[in-house]
Design an enzyme around this catalytic site. Structure first.
Site, mmCIF file in Angstrom:
data_model
loop_
_atom_site.group_PDB
_atom_site.id
_atom_site.type_symbol
_atom_site.label_atom_id
_atom_site.label_comp_id
_atom_site.label_asym_id
_atom_site.label_seq_id
_atom_site.Cartn_x
_atom_site.Cartn_y
_atom_site.Cartn_z
ATOM 1 C CD GLU A 184 -1.415 0.046 4.175
ATOM 2 O OE1 GLU A 184 -2.843 0.019 3.161
ATOM 3 O OE2 GLU A 184 -1.150 1.006 4.668
ATOM 4 C CE LYS A 189 7.696 5.957 3.978
ATOM 5 N NZ LYS A 189 8.114 5.966 5.095
ATOM 6 C CG ASP A 242 5.438 13.206 3.765
ATOM 7 O OD1 ASP A 242 5.953 13.083 4.783
ATOM 8 O OD2 ASP A 242 5.654 13.918 3.053
ATOM 9 C CE1 TYR A 276 0.718 1.775 10.244
ATOM 10 C CE2 TYR A 276 0.049 3.543 8.954
ATOM 11 C CZ TYR A 276 1.037 3.383 9.945
ATOM 12 O OH TYR A 276 1.935 4.132 10.173
ATOM 13 C CE LYS A 282 11.428 6.994 2.909
ATOM 14 N NZ LYS A 282 12.418 8.556 3.425
ATOM 15 C CB CYS A 333 6.785 49.951 3.253
ATOM 16 S SG CYS A 333 5.438 49.373 1.839
ATOM 17 C CB CYS A 379 4.038 53.549 1.830
ATOM 18 S SG CYS A 379 4.168 52.610 3.655
ATOM 19 C CB CYS A 420 4.405 47.844 5.581
ATOM 20 S SG CYS A 420 3.576 49.177 5.841
ATOM 21 C CB CYS A 479 0.866 50.986 3.641
ATOM 22 S SG CYS A 479 1.733 50.388 2.592
HETATM 23 S S1 IVH Z 1 2.797 -0.128 8.550
HETATM 24 C C1 IVH Z 1 7.015 -0.475 11.527
HETATM 25 N N1 IVH Z 1 2.430 0.915 6.819
HETATM 26 O O1 IVH Z 1 6.101 5.998 7.918
HETATM 27 C C2 IVH Z 1 6.023 0.572 11.325
HETATM 28 N N2 IVH Z 1 3.890 2.148 7.793
HETATM 29 O O2 IVH Z 1 8.931 5.329 7.756
HETATM 30 C C3 IVH Z 1 5.531 0.543 9.987
HETATM 31 N N3 IVH Z 1 4.307 5.323 7.103
HETATM 32 O O3 IVH Z 1 6.501 5.014 11.190
HETATM 33 C C4 IVH Z 1 4.386 0.207 10.194
HETATM 34 N N4 IVH Z 1 2.460 4.819 5.853
HETATM 35 O O4 IVH Z 1 4.692 6.207 10.613
HETATM 36 C C5 IVH Z 1 3.166 1.312 7.469
HETATM 37 N N5 IVH Z 1 1.273 2.042 4.469
HETATM 38 C C6 IVH Z 1 2.106 2.570 5.850
HETATM 39 C C7 IVH Z 1 2.338 3.463 6.298
HETATM 40 C C8 IVH Z 1 3.661 3.580 7.639
HETATM 41 C C9 IVH Z 1 3.160 5.577 6.039
HETATM 42 C C10 IVH Z 1 5.088 5.920 8.278
HETATM 43 C C11 IVH Z 1 4.890 5.084 9.391
HETATM 44 C C12 IVH Z 1 6.221 4.149 10.265
HETATM 45 C C13 IVH Z 1 7.238 5.110 8.602
HETATM 46 C C14 IVH Z 1 8.430 4.505 8.905
#
Ligand code: IVH
Length: 671
Positions: free
Chosen positions: A113, A115, A117, A222, A310, A404, A407, A422, A427
């Site tokens: 799945e 990742k 942010d 997750y 990544k 500024c 003005c 400012c 102004c």
């Molecule tokens: S699984 C062991 N699934 O990425 C912890 N983590 O870089 C991992 N993260 O600390 C849990 N999306 O905060 C998992 N689909 C996903 C995720 C995910 C983002 C984060 C999580 C983890 C960090 C590590």
């Protein structure tokens, strides 16, 4: 490299990485791009691999990161929240697969799945009721943020079954909310968040839960801890079960039987990345079978059964042609880099906000420099760094204005603001911004009075403040470029009609600091007329739900100013209505948009994207960046592309600009 050189470099790297991680995890304010951090970290890992005798317990590679801040009580994670190993190429994913197969002695399928942010959360339920929410912290000890977690709407407070469980997932800030928050912070002179992850972390660690509530956080869950207890045997089943219990899980979750399938998956999401309404930084691959996960176990730091891939950073190179300083209506002066147009993550970019003077100094950005750009939070173009080796000789440092540019009054830093302000109320640049705001849709809604006309009215000295609008005559407007009898009459009618607006539009239109459209409406409903607001005490104002002391203070400061008092007097003399007329500002509903998820695509002729998006938001719609089965309406302008095709295939309501006009005027006719 010999051992001594390695020791020197390792020490340097550890120091640098510790500084960077402290800024990232503890202060929510990263100093460099994630990719730059990853490179340094990798270099340290490789050196430690080559010289294992130099590994120490306190090396950043042996710790999880993220100290606990003191304001929240601590929570011990009985099962530690580990971090995750990461790789940057498909070949490394193949190596991971081979290692895994070797360890378990057979081929395995994986759950994959996106990742997300964001930041990791743990949620604990007793008898199906949410009793605790905490951050990951250093992996063993996190912060108790239960009160704040309770404000996140997609986290179920009561499960569909009365279970005792712990789940884990990611908390994130949607891209649009991130952009709005940063725009607002910039306007108010506050430091902006570097990316949605930091904004989410900062929002979750608030001592006032109302602030967290206002930040619009969301989650994807997750992990179901001890999933086997519930008869679940794979990660894919766990996701299904979490869904059934009421959690929000990411729709990208799927199972692959062979590592080769991952390439298509990665490609698919790399392409879709810009269209998602949340930031992602890669994909996560997990051995699907939970027994096998247990068999594989963990290293000191990371599980052996999962890995993150990544995405490479999306960066483009361009040249800085100019640095412009623009004035906002609250007096904040913001620098913008004007650049040679360049394609960046799907769009052509020629301007990037530099946020404030500090950023120019920190990154030493100069006109004529070659720079790398990235999109913060996948949406806002930003300068990552200056390519100093390409800098032409004798390029002068960028001079930060002291006065500024509009003005000439001295610029200041208010309180602990990073912004240059400012503070001259006269102004011209601020007044012009204020006039445009006064006429805008959610304020006095004076059709046809945009920035270009304001500029002319101002430079021809026909008006000096908003009260001046009501004194304009036919003869005055004849002097404006391109104005004929019809356009003059239209504008005069629009100005005259605005006198009948309900109080909240005027209150919002005055541009009082911190008084947004929603606060203006609440104030108008409560106090009915302007004089009552002017005479209300701080206590009476801050008593109103969601209106705090900041707004109360700001109102009092504004109305105690003699110029503001004179302005209100002049507006009264011009017969501008000062009473509440049962809401003309339809903030809460519009039958077409209230509660709907809307996507905007293509080129719009009459609307600016941001303004339209704000307006739809105020009418109760949720504006998102990508078309999904949850989208209710697609607003399609000219040259609409893939979003239009997708909406057609999903049978989503598609409207053009004319229909949009008529939908929006339906909310106006509720006046
Ligand atoms: S699984 C062991 N699934 O990425 C912890 N983590 O870089 C991992 N993260 O600390 C849990 N999306 O905060 C998992 N689909 C996903 C995720 C995910 C983002 C984060 C999580 C983890 C960090 C590590």
């Amino acid at each position: 490299m010999n051992v001594d050189d390695a020791q020197v470099r390792i020490s340097e790297l550890r120091k640098k990485i510790s500084e960077l991680s402290e800024a990232y995890y503890t202060k929510d304010a990263p100093l460099v791009e994630d990719s730059e951090y990853d490179l340094l970290y990798r270099e340290l890992e490789n050196l430690e691999k080559e010289f294992p005798e130099l590994v120490t317990k306190d090396s950043p590679t042996q710790k999880v990161g993220g100290e606990v801040l003191s304001e929240f009580s601590k929570v011990t994670h009985e099962i530690p929240m580990l971090s995750m190993g990461d790789v940057f190429s498909f070949e490394e994913l193949e190596e991971f697969d081979q290692r895994t197969q070797k360890n378990i002695g057979k081929k395995t399928d994986y759950n994959v799945e996106l990742k997300i942010d964001g930041l990791a959360l743990s949620l604990i339920y007793e008898n199906g009721e949410l009793i605790q929410g905490s951050t990951r912290g250093d992996g063993t000890t996190g912060e108790d943020v239960t009160a704040n977690i309770m404000t996140i709407t997609d986290i179920p407070k009561q499960l569909t079954e009365p279970l005792n469980i712990e789940v884990r997932g990611e908390c994130y800030m949607p891209k649009l909310s991130f952009k709005k928050l940063n725009d607002k912070r910039q306007l108010e002179g506050q430091a902006v968040f570097a990316n949605p992850r930091n904004a989410a972390a900062g929002s979750l660690r608030q001592l006032d839960s109302n602030i967290t509530r206002s930040r619009n956080l969301s989650t994807f869950i997750y992990t179901l801890v001890d999933a086997q207890k519930f008869g679940v045997t794979t990660q894919s089943q766990a996701i299904g079960y979490l869904n059934k219990l009421g959690f929000h899980t990411n729709p990208s979750s799927t199972t692959i039987n062979d590592i080769n399938e991952i390439e298509d998956y990665i490609q698919k999401y790399q392409e879709q990345r810009d269209n998602l309404d949340y930031g992602i930084d890669g994909i996560v691959l997990k051995v699907n079978n939970l027994n096998l996960q247990q068999e594989l176990g963990n290293t000191v730091k990371v599980p052996r059964w999962e890995i993150a891939y990544k995405f490479p950073p999306e960066q483009s190179e361009t040249k800085i042609l100019d640095i412009e300083w623009t004035m906002g209506r609250t007096g904040v002066l913001t620098p913008t880099a004007v650049m040679e147009p360049v394609l960046l993550a799907g769009t052509t970019v020629s301007r990037a906000t530099l946020h404030n003077a500090e950023m120019i100094k920190d990154k030493d950005i100069r006109i004529g420099d070659f720079v790398l750009l990235h999109k913060a939070g996948d949406i806002i173009p930003e300068v990552s760094k200056v390519l100093k080796n390409k800098r032409p000789k004798n390029l002068p440092e960028t001079s930060i204005p002291i006065n500024c540019p509009y003005c000439d009054s001295k610029l200041v830093h208010l309180e602990d603001e990073v912004a240059l302000r400012c503070i001259n109320p006269m102004c011209p640049a601020q007044i012009k911004e204020g006039l445009t705001h006064f006429a805008s849709r959610n304020a006095m809604n004076i059709d046809g009075l945009g920035p270009r006309i304001v500029e002319q009215l101002f430079s021809k000295e026909m008006i000096k403040d908003v009260a001046g609008l009501y004194k304009l005559t036919f003869e005055d407007l004849l002097k404006l470029d391109g104005f004929k009898e019809k356009s003059i009459n239209n504008l005069l009618t629009a100005i005259r009609n605005s006198k009948e607006n309900s109080l909240e539009r005027l209150l919002y239109g005055l541009g009082i600091r911190h008084v947004g459209a929603k606060a203006a409406k609440l104030l108008a409903e409560e106090f009915i007329n302007m004089d009552n607001i002017i005479n209300a005490s701080k206590e009476e104002i801050s008593k109103i739900n969601t209106i705090g002391e900041t707004i109360a203070d700001s109102l009092q400061t504004y109305f105690s100013n003699l110029e503001a008092q004179e302005l209100i007097k002049e507006l009264k003399e011009a017969n501008v209505n000062m009473t509440y007329l049962n809401s003309t500002l339809n903030l809460d509903n519009n039958e077409h948009f209230n509660g709907k998820t809307v996507v905007i695509t293509g080129t719009l002729e009459k609307y600016k994207r941001k303004e339209l998006s704000d307006q739809l938001d105020s009418l109760g719609a949720k504006v998102t960046g990508s078309v999904t089965k949850n989208t209710d309406i697609l607003i399609a302008g000219l040259k609409a592309g893939s979003k239009l095709t997708k909406a057609q295939s999903l049978n989503i309501d598609i409207i053009d600009e004319d229909t949009l006009d008529s939908y929006l005027s339906d909310s106006k006719s509720a006046d």
